[in-house]
Design a protein around this motif. Structure first.
Motif, PDB file in Angstrom:
ATOM      1  N   VAL A 114       0.836  -1.204   0.000  1.00 21.96           N
ATOM      2  CA  VAL A 114       0.000   0.000   0.000  1.00 21.96           C
ATOM      3  C   VAL A 114       0.869   1.252   0.000  1.00 21.96           C
ATOM      4  O   VAL A 114       0.586   2.213  -0.721  1.00 21.96           O
ATOM      5  N   MET A 115       1.941   1.239   0.781  1.00 25.19           N
ATOM      6  CA  MET A 115       2.837   2.395   0.837  1.00 25.19           C
ATOM      7  C   MET A 115       3.497   2.643  -0.527  1.00 25.19           C
ATOM      8  O   MET A 115       3.637   3.796  -0.939  1.00 25.19           O
ATOM      9  N   GLU A 116       3.883   1.585  -1.229  1.00 27.37           N
ATOM     10  CA  GLU A 116       4.478   1.737  -2.561  1.00 27.37           C
ATOM     11  C   GLU A 116       3.468   2.312  -3.543  1.00 27.37           C
ATOM     12  O   GLU A 116       3.804   3.175  -4.357  1.00 27.37           O
ATOM     13  N   LYS A 117       2.214   1.850  -3.473  1.00 26.49           N
ATOM     14  CA  LYS A 117       1.181   2.368  -4.368  1.00 26.49           C
ATOM     15  C   LYS A 117       0.919   3.844  -4.094  1.00 26.49           C
ATOM     16  O   LYS A 117       0.730   4.627  -5.024  1.00 26.49           O
ATOM     17  N   GLU A 118       0.921   4.237  -2.826  1.00 24.77           N
ATOM     18  CA  GLU A 118       0.726   5.641  -2.469  1.00 24.77           C
ATOM     19  C   GLU A 118       1.889   6.490  -2.969  1.00 24.77           C
ATOM     20  O   GLU A 118       1.689   7.604  -3.450  1.00 24.77           O
ATOM     21  N   ALA A 119       3.099   5.963  -2.868  1.00 25.44           N
ATOM     22  CA  ALA A 119       4.261   6.715  -3.350  1.00 25.44           C
ATOM     23  C   ALA A 119       4.209   6.905  -4.861  1.00 25.44           C
ATOM     24  O   ALA A 119       4.559   7.971  -5.372  1.00 25.44           O
ATOM     25  N   VAL A 120       3.743   5.895  -5.582  1.00 31.22           N
ATOM     26  CA  VAL A 120       3.609   6.000  -7.043  1.00 31.22           C
ATOM     27  C   VAL A 120       2.539   7.024  -7.394  1.00 31.22           C
ATOM     28  O   VAL A 120       2.716   7.843  -8.298  1.00 31.22           O
ATOM     29  N   LYS A 121       1.416   7.032  -6.669  1.00 32.99           N
ATOM     30  CA  LYS A 121       0.337   7.995  -6.927  1.00 32.99           C
ATOM     31  C   LYS A 121       0.813   9.420  -6.700  1.00 32.99           C
ATOM     32  O   LYS A 121       0.488  10.323  -7.455  1.00 32.99           O
ATOM     33  N   GLU A 122       1.591   9.636  -5.643  1.00 35.21           N
ATOM     34  CA  GLU A 122       2.065  10.981  -5.325  1.00 35.21           C
ATOM     35  C   GLU A 122       3.103  11.461  -6.333  1.00 35.21           C
ATOM     36  O   GLU A 122       3.208  12.655  -6.594  1.00 35.21           O
ATOM     37  N   SER A 123       3.870  10.568  -6.905  1.00 38.33           N
ATOM     38  CA  SER A 123       4.914  10.984  -7.840  1.00 38.33           C
ATOM     39  C   SER A 123       4.376  11.213  -9.250  1.00 38.33           C
ATOM     40  O   SER A 123       5.025  11.878 -10.047  1.00 38.33           O
ATOM     41  N   GLU A 124       3.205  10.686  -9.569  1.00 43.23           N
ATOM     42  CA  GLU A 124       2.619  10.900 -10.896  1.00 43.23           C
ATOM     43  C   GLU A 124       2.015  12.300 -10.970  1.00 43.23           C
ATOM     44  O   GLU A 124       1.319  12.738 -10.056  1.00 43.23           O
ATOM     45  N   PRO A 125       2.257  13.026 -12.071  1.00 42.32           N
ATOM     46  CA  PRO A 125       1.611  14.342 -12.216  1.00 42.32           C
ATOM     47  C   PRO A 125       0.132  14.150 -12.506  1.00 42.32           C
ATOM     48  O   PRO A 125      -0.275  13.228 -13.205  1.00 42.32           O
ATOM     49  N   GLU A 126      -0.656  15.037 -11.923  1.00 43.66           N
ATOM     50  CA  GLU A 126      -2.101  14.939 -12.137  1.00 43.66           C
ATOM     51  C   GLU A 126      -2.424  15.533 -13.498  1.00 43.66           C
ATOM     52  O   GLU A 126      -2.037  16.652 -13.826  1.00 43.66           O
ATOM     53  N   SER A 127      -3.150  14.789 -14.328  1.00 41.29           N
ATOM     54  CA  SER A 127      -3.412  15.213 -15.720  1.00 41.29           C
ATOM     55  C   SER A 127      -4.797  15.833 -15.901  1.00 41.29           C
ATOM     56  O   SER A 127      -5.088  16.364 -16.951  1.00 41.29           O
ATOM     57  N   GLY A 128      -5.635  15.783 -14.914  1.00 40.25           N
ATOM     58  CA  GLY A 128      -7.006  16.246 -15.102  1.00 40.25           C
ATOM     59  C   GLY A 128      -7.290  17.616 -14.517  1.00 40.25           C
ATOM     60  O   GLY A 128      -8.414  17.933 -14.200  1.00 40.25           O
ATOM     61  N   GLU A 129      -6.301  18.490 -14.364  1.00 37.57           N
ATOM     62  CA  GLU A 129      -6.539  19.801 -13.759  1.00 37.57           C
ATOM     63  C   GLU A 129      -7.139  20.755 -14.779  1.00 37.57           C
ATOM     64  O   GLU A 129      -6.734  20.800 -15.934  1.00 37.57           O
ATOM     65  N   ASP A 130      -8.117  21.534 -14.388  1.00 38.90           N
ATOM     66  CA  ASP A 130      -8.737  22.548 -15.251  1.00 38.90           C
ATOM     67  C   ASP A 130      -8.184  23.908 -14.885  1.00 38.90           C
ATOM     68  O   ASP A 130      -8.028  24.258 -13.737  1.00 38.90           O
ATOM     69  N   ASP A 131      -7.899  24.744 -15.949  1.00 38.73           N
ATOM     70  CA  ASP A 131      -7.438  26.112 -15.716  1.00 38.73           C
ATOM     71  C   ASP A 131      -8.636  27.033 -15.725  1.00 38.73           C
ATOM     72  O   ASP A 131      -9.436  27.021 -16.634  1.00 38.73           O
ATOM     73  N   GLU A 132      -8.755  27.881 -14.738  1.00 38.70           N
ATOM     74  CA  GLU A 132      -9.881  28.800 -14.673  1.00 38.70           C
ATOM     75  C   GLU A 132      -9.444  30.212 -14.753  1.00 38.70           C
ATOM     76  O   GLU A 132      -8.475  30.679 -14.415  1.00 38.70           O
TER      77      GLU A 132
END
Length: 132
Positions: A114-132
């Motif tokens: 679980v800790m490894e999966k969380e570390a992978v999630k945190e290191s991935e850039p989020e691609s779904g951000e909207d600019d307002e």
């Protein structure tokens, strides 16, 4: 003797130490696994019975064979315990399989996963951000 008295705790520790030595050094049965350990001992307050918790490292067949061999050698182990410890009564031994070590290793592996999966999630850039 009360259940949690100092004397009772010392008796449990002495019996556990002697049983560990007997199982490791004196039993010649090949069915007893090399990685067999006495994890805990619970001697009754009247010193008539004793529950011995055994942990065996290996597969299910090794555990089963070790428990059968220890049950069969109970008389020998009890006589050896009587000769090594000076007790009023030598307790009747009941061997119980203890899986707590394996359970702890399994839970530790799950936590690490679980800790490894969380570390992978945190290191991935989020691609779904909207600019307002």
């Amino acid at each position: 003797m009360r259940k949690n008295s100092v004397k009772h705790v010392r008796v449990n520790q002495a019996v556990q130490k002697e049983l560990s030595n007997i199982i490791r050094n004196e039993i010649k049965d090949p069915r007893v696994g090399i990685m067999t350990s006495v994890t805990a001992v619970d001697v009754a307050t009247d010193l008539k019975t004793c529950k011995v918790y055994i942990s065996v490292l290996g597969d299910e067949k090794a555990k089963e064979d070790t428990m059968k061999a220890l049950d069969k050698a109970e008389g020998f182990i009890r006589r050896a315990l009587a000769s090594n410890l000076n007790m009023r009564n030598t307790p009747k031994l009941t061997f119980i399989a203890d899986n707590s070590i394996e359970y702890g290793v399994k839970m530790s592996a799950m936590i690490n996963d679980v800790m490894e999966k969380e570390a992978v999630k945190e290191s991935e850039p989020e691609s779904g951000e909207d600019d307002e």
